[in-house]
Design a protein around this motif. Structure first.
Motif, mmCIF file in Angstrom:
data_model
loop_
_atom_site.group_PDB
_atom_site.id
_atom_site.type_symbol
_atom_site.label_atom_id
_atom_site.label_comp_id
_atom_site.label_asym_id
_atom_site.label_seq_id
_atom_site.Cartn_x
_atom_site.Cartn_y
_atom_site.Cartn_z
ATOM 1 N N SER A 31 -8.111 -1.096 3.504
ATOM 2 C CA SER A 31 -8.710 -1.030 2.180
ATOM 3 C C SER A 31 -7.641 -1.338 1.121
ATOM 4 C CB SER A 31 -9.330 0.346 1.952
ATOM 5 O OG SER A 31 -8.403 1.365 2.253
ATOM 6 N N ASN A 55 -6.227 -0.376 -1.562
ATOM 7 C CA ASN A 55 -5.787 0.675 -2.483
ATOM 8 C C ASN A 55 -4.410 1.138 -2.028
ATOM 9 O OD1 ASN A 55 -7.850 1.727 -0.287
ATOM 10 N ND2 ASN A 55 -6.279 3.307 -0.529
ATOM 11 N N LYS A 115 0.813 -1.229 0.000
ATOM 12 C CA LYS A 115 0.000 0.000 0.000
ATOM 13 C C LYS A 115 0.835 1.261 0.000
ATOM 14 C CE LYS A 115 -3.575 0.835 2.466
ATOM 15 N NZ LYS A 115 -4.960 0.993 2.018
ATOM 16 N N SER A 149 -10.722 4.253 -2.041
ATOM 17 C CA SER A 149 -10.896 2.831 -1.742
ATOM 18 C C SER A 149 -11.613 2.111 -2.881
ATOM 19 C CB SER A 149 -11.703 2.661 -0.453
ATOM 20 O OG SER A 149 -10.995 3.158 0.655
HETATM 21 MG MG MG Z 1 -8.243 3.039 3.662
#
Ligand code: MG
Ligand code: TXA
Length: 355
Positions: free
Chosen positions: A155, A157, A68, A163
């Motif tokens: 999330s 992303n 991420k 998201s």
């Molecule tokens: Mg998030």
């Protein structure tokens, strides 16, 4: 990390049918295998897609932060298959957590409770509490039951991006940073869970979400506090670091002006290409503007839950259109709109800081 794009395993499990489709067991076994080896699996939930690793495997969890680009100071939510698993992971189980879980799980609310000894430091960013959530998505609960392990999942992303609410968003945003994607269809809620700190009295909403103050008061049979909109900033670690203003932003700068019609008119006159999320498509002045080739009007639902379900997919789609600006009608500030307004305000703050 995988060198090639991840497989996307699609499972169509209509809400009305009690048993999952035939290929489910095999798909879940593959996903469980990736997780057991310390890999990353994108999982569907009712809110947004999560990027999951075995929460009890430090190295696997480190992979989430890498994939991420997430700062190590921002703790992760741990997903469980049921309340019993949650209690095993907590160091203490406050009455408020029990009341919320009994009334609202499985569902889009995350409880922050004292952390138990099994939870590695990396999950909580070294903090004394852990955030626990039981998603209302039977596939993901089955996956957790199949692995027998809780799953840490933010999330799915890149840090600070919008998201994902579909498997396609995950693939587009993370590519080969994820090993496998479990595709359970579009997320029904569309915005991230409500986060409630149950270590304080009264319990405090740290991040607004699909379940609001009224739902929590009813579950608790008592009061609930709400954190200030700005979840911290500067060098001071926030209580909910993910609630900092820069989150949830599309690439295209986004604004939520008081007079969207005037603002869109000005932007178009200056030669900009503009996307406009509006609930006022019946307004003749809006219809007149709609003739402009430089304006993409996105009619948005007037009902909050429908709006929430649609919001991130709309922002993902508009980001592909090469626009200078996204303008959004300010939604109401109360009831089910609180969480939507929160996400839009953060996206707008990020847009402004990029100007
Ligand atoms: Mg998030
Ligand atoms: O709906 C959701 O909650 C989604 C899905 C995948 O479950 N997950 C999600 O995760 O939104 P993430 O990492 O993007 O946001 C987690 C939020 C962050 O604001 C984080 O700071 C906060 O929860 N959080 C995690 N652990 C915490 C803790 N121990 N105390 C306070 N806040 C915590």
């Amino acid at each position: 990390m995988a060198r090639t794009l991840p497989d996307v395993l699609r499972i169509d499990w209509p809400a009305e049918t009690p048993a999952p489709p035939a290929q489910t067991a095999q798909a879940l076994e593959r996903a469980a295998d990736v997780l057991r080896r310390g890999g990353l699996v994108a999982i569907p939930t009712e809110t947004v897609y999560g990027l999951a690793a075995d929460a009890l495997d430090e190295d696997a969890v480190a992979g989430i932060f890498r994939a991420k680009g997430r700062p190590a100071s921002n703790p992760l939510i741990v997903h469980v298959s049921d309340a019993a698993m949650a209690r095993e992971l907590a160091g203490a189980w406050p009455a408020a957590a029990e009341a919320i879980v009994a009334a609202l799980w499985p569902g889009p609310v995350t409880v922050v409770v004292p952390r138990g000894p099994r939870i590695p430091d990396i999950v909580t960013a070294g903090g004394p509490t852990v955030a626990l959530r039981c998603p209302d998505q039977p596939l993901t609960r089955l996956l957790i039951a199949t692995t027998g392990r809780p799953l840490a999942a933010p999330s799915a992303n890149r840090s600070e991006a919008v998201s994902p609410t579909t498997a396609h968003h995950v693939l587009a945003g993370l590519g080969n940073r994820v090993d496998l994607i479990l595709d359970g269809g579009p997320c029904g809620r569309g915005i991230e869970s409500t986060v409630v700190d149950c270590t304080v009295d009264p319990p405090r909403i740290l991040r607004p979400g699909p379940l609001g103050e009224d739902d929590l008061r009813a579950a608790l049979g008592g009061p609930v506090a709400v954190s200030a909109a700005d979840g911290g900033g500067g060098d001071e670690p926030a209580r909910t670091p993910g609630a900092r203003p820069r989150h949830y932003a599309p690439q295209t700068p986004l604004e939520m002006p008081d007079d969207p019609l005037a603002r869109v008119t000005t932007l178009l006159a200056a030669g900009g290409r503009v996307g406009w999320l509006t609930t006022h498509t019946d307004d003749p002045r809006v219809r007149t503007l709609a003739a402009s080739r430089d304006l993409v009007i996105v009619p948005m639902p007037a009902e909050a839950h429908d709006y929430a379900r649609r919001l991130y997919a709309t922002l993902h789609a508009l980001d592909q259109r090469g626009l200078e600006r996204i303008v959004v009608d300010p939604p109401p500030a109360d009831g089910a709109w609180v969480a939507i307004r929160d996400r839009l305000a953060r996206a707008a703050a990020a847009g402004a800081s990029r100007d």
